[in-house]
Design an enzyme around this catalytic site. Structure first.
Site, PDB file in Angstrom:
ATOM      1  N   HIS A   1      -2.057  34.467  21.583  1.00  0.00           N
ATOM      2  CA  HIS A   1      -2.313  33.572  22.718  1.00  0.00           C
ATOM      3  C   HIS A   1      -1.989  34.287  24.015  1.00  0.00           C
ATOM      4  CE1 HIS A   1      -2.490  29.900  25.119  1.00  0.00           C
ATOM      5  NE2 HIS A   1      -1.379  30.314  25.703  1.00  0.00           N
TER       6      HIS A   1
ATOM      7  N   ASP B   1       0.254  16.346  23.359  1.00  0.00           N
ATOM      8  CA  ASP B   1       0.322  17.363  24.417  1.00  0.00           C
ATOM      9  C   ASP B   1      -0.722  17.105  25.491  1.00  0.00           C
ATOM     10  OD1 ASP B   1       0.989  19.974  25.658  1.00  0.00           O
ATOM     11  OD2 ASP B   1      -1.008  20.504  24.958  1.00  0.00           O
TER      12      ASP B   1
ATOM     13  N   ARG C   1       2.134  15.251  33.411  1.00  0.00           N
ATOM     14  CA  ARG C   1       2.921  16.255  34.130  1.00  0.00           C
ATOM     15  C   ARG C   1       2.167  16.772  35.352  1.00  0.00           C
ATOM     16  NH1 ARG C   1       3.230  20.520  29.965  1.00  0.00           N
ATOM     17  NH2 ARG C   1       4.104  21.760  31.673  1.00  0.00           N
TER      18      ARG C   1
ATOM     19  N   SER D   1       4.190  22.961  25.018  1.00  0.00           N
ATOM     20  CA  SER D   1       2.761  22.685  25.123  1.00  0.00           C
ATOM     21  C   SER D   1       1.959  23.810  24.466  1.00  0.00           C
ATOM     22  CB  SER D   1       2.362  22.547  26.593  1.00  0.00           C
ATOM     23  OG  SER D   1       0.962  22.407  26.734  1.00  0.00           O
TER      24      SER D   1
END
Length: 443
Positions: free
Chosen positions: A82, A161, A168, A183
């Site tokens: 990632h 999430d 958020r 997250s």
């Protein structure tokens, strides 16, 4: 349990139990806990943080809130990678085939680009015929057969999430390290990987602008991986200038092909080999980093990695002949050079500004609903530290819209992203640190 009591505990800096965190995530996902209470809790976390155990519990609760991919039918250690996002970041298109060629199964779910950062799925869609949507069975079968598949994220992956992130975003709590880390890692855990390599970008073109914050985020994610039994390695890499010289979907696919063919830019190649080596080591195909680096370098040099890319493209319905004939990729109608306004040395390149310029050209999205132009983008000719003469091209714009005023503005924006100084500037460091469960190794 009562939500207000959980908020009260976190407001006072107390550590929440696993049960309290699970109650909170489940209740919010189901709509039983209102936004205003979850907002209060998120703000309490923003100011008081979370322990490694709390953050791991939050990650697992969000991963379990929706679909989880079962990769057990695939033989071997499944390793995912990632990136926290950047400009000219084509690593997945290079690292995926490279690692699969080493015999490590890569079953990857990726996202689309938004804002100044590009998305892997958009880049893959620049390949004619390439299908980013696959059923779970097709996805698993492809990895079993060729060792690599990259698809768009499923609609019900980590719904908690998605819901919490949206909250958020409008409550000024995006920058909380535990919330960012959970997250990212919740999606990786839900995707089924056995081990994870994280490319954490730092600098002007990254989400995390400072090295200290990038290290904190990387450490938090490695801690989560350790807590939940997924061996995790984080590599802190520079994003003060674009990683590769190409910014734009079709341009980046071509750059990936060139890199896998041994003709890629040195900086992009170096980071891809670093990330791939960590994945190969975690996947059990090498005893240490040196042996892993030798293996992936050999696969790049002998053409096996490029052959795996072609096999991967064909398996997902794409035109694998783009690897021999780049003209089969979407082509921009016009190319315009951006000349240097003065002589000197490139002292800095604003990666974020160039990412935004590429987005304005049509290569990216300002909102999720925007359509993108797969052919347009920017090709850089200079990096930090390079000498430049007045009038020499700094970059080339790939454009489709015939609008002289807009073209002039894009040229101006591109030139302004380059800072030229009279004295030579040092080349930027590519990799700052590697973080594992054993600690931080600064490079």
């Amino acid at each position: 349990m009562r939500t207000v009591d959980i908020i009260h505990s976190k407001r006072d800096g107390k550590e929440l139990s696993s049960e309290e965190i699970a109650f909170l995530v489940e209740g919010y996902t189901k709509g039983e806990i209102p936004d205003y209470q979850m907002s209060a809790w998120a703000m309490a976390v923003y100011f008081n943080g979370m322990s490694a155990r709390e953050t791991a519990d939050l990650t697992l609760a969000m991963a379990r809130s929706g679909d989880q991919v079962d990769l057990s039918s695939i033989h071997g250690i499944k390793v995912d990678k990632h990136s926290t996002g950047g400009v000219g970041d084509t690593t997945t298109l290079i690292v995926g085939p490279l690692v699969a060629a080493a015999g490590i199964p890569v079953a990857k779910m990726s996202g689309r680009g938004l804002g100044h950062t590009g998305g892997t799925i958009d880049k893959l869609e620049a390949i004619p015929g390439f299908a980013v949507e696959r059923t779970t069975e097709q996805f698993l079968a492809q990895v079993r057969e060729i060792g690599l598949a990259v698809v768009g994220q499923t609609g019900n992956l980590t719904p908690a999430d998605k819901k919490l992130y949206g909250l958020r975003d409008v409550t000024a709590t995006v920058e909380s390290i535990p919330l960012i880390a959970s997250s990212i890692m919740s999606k990786k855990i839900a995707s089924g990987a056995d081990a994870i390599v994280l490319d954490v970008k730092t600098g002007r073109g990254a989400f995390m602008k400072s090295l200290d914050d990038s290290i904190k985020l990387a450490q938090a994610m490695v801690d989560i991986g350790t807590e939940v039994g997924r061996e995790t390695v984080a590599v802190i890499t520079n994003m003060d200038e674009p990683l590769g010289p190409s910014i734009g979907n079709s341009l980046e696919v071509l750059e990936a092909i060139d890199t896998l063919g041994g003709r890629g830019p040195a900086e992009l190649t170096e980071i891809c080999l670093e990330l791939a080596a960590h994945m190969v080591r975690l996947g059990g195909k090498a005893d240490g980093e040196a042996e892993a680096k030798e293996l992936v370098t050999r696969l790049l040099d002998n053409g096996e990695a490029l052959a795996k890319l072609k096999q991967f493209i064909a398996a997902q319905g794409g035109d694998a002949y783009v690897a021999e004939d780049p003209a089969r990729l979407p082509q921009a109608a016009h190319r315009v050079d951006v000349p240097a306004p003065e002589e000197g040395y490139v002292a800095a390149i604003d990666a974020e500004a160039l990412g935004i310029t590429a987005m304005l050209l049509g290569a990216g999205r300002a909102t999720k609903e925007d359509k993108i132009d797969l052919a347009v983008g920017i090709k850089l000719f200079k990096r930090v530290g390079d000498p430049v003469k007045k009038g020499e091209p700094l970059a080339e714009l790939y454009i489709n819209r015939e609008d002289s005023a807009e073209t002039a503005e894009m040229m101006q924006r591109t030139a302004a992203a380059f800072k030229i100084a009279s004295a030579p500037a040092e080349k930027l460091k590519l990799i700052y640190a590697v973080i594992t469960k054993d600690g931080i190794r600064k490079l």
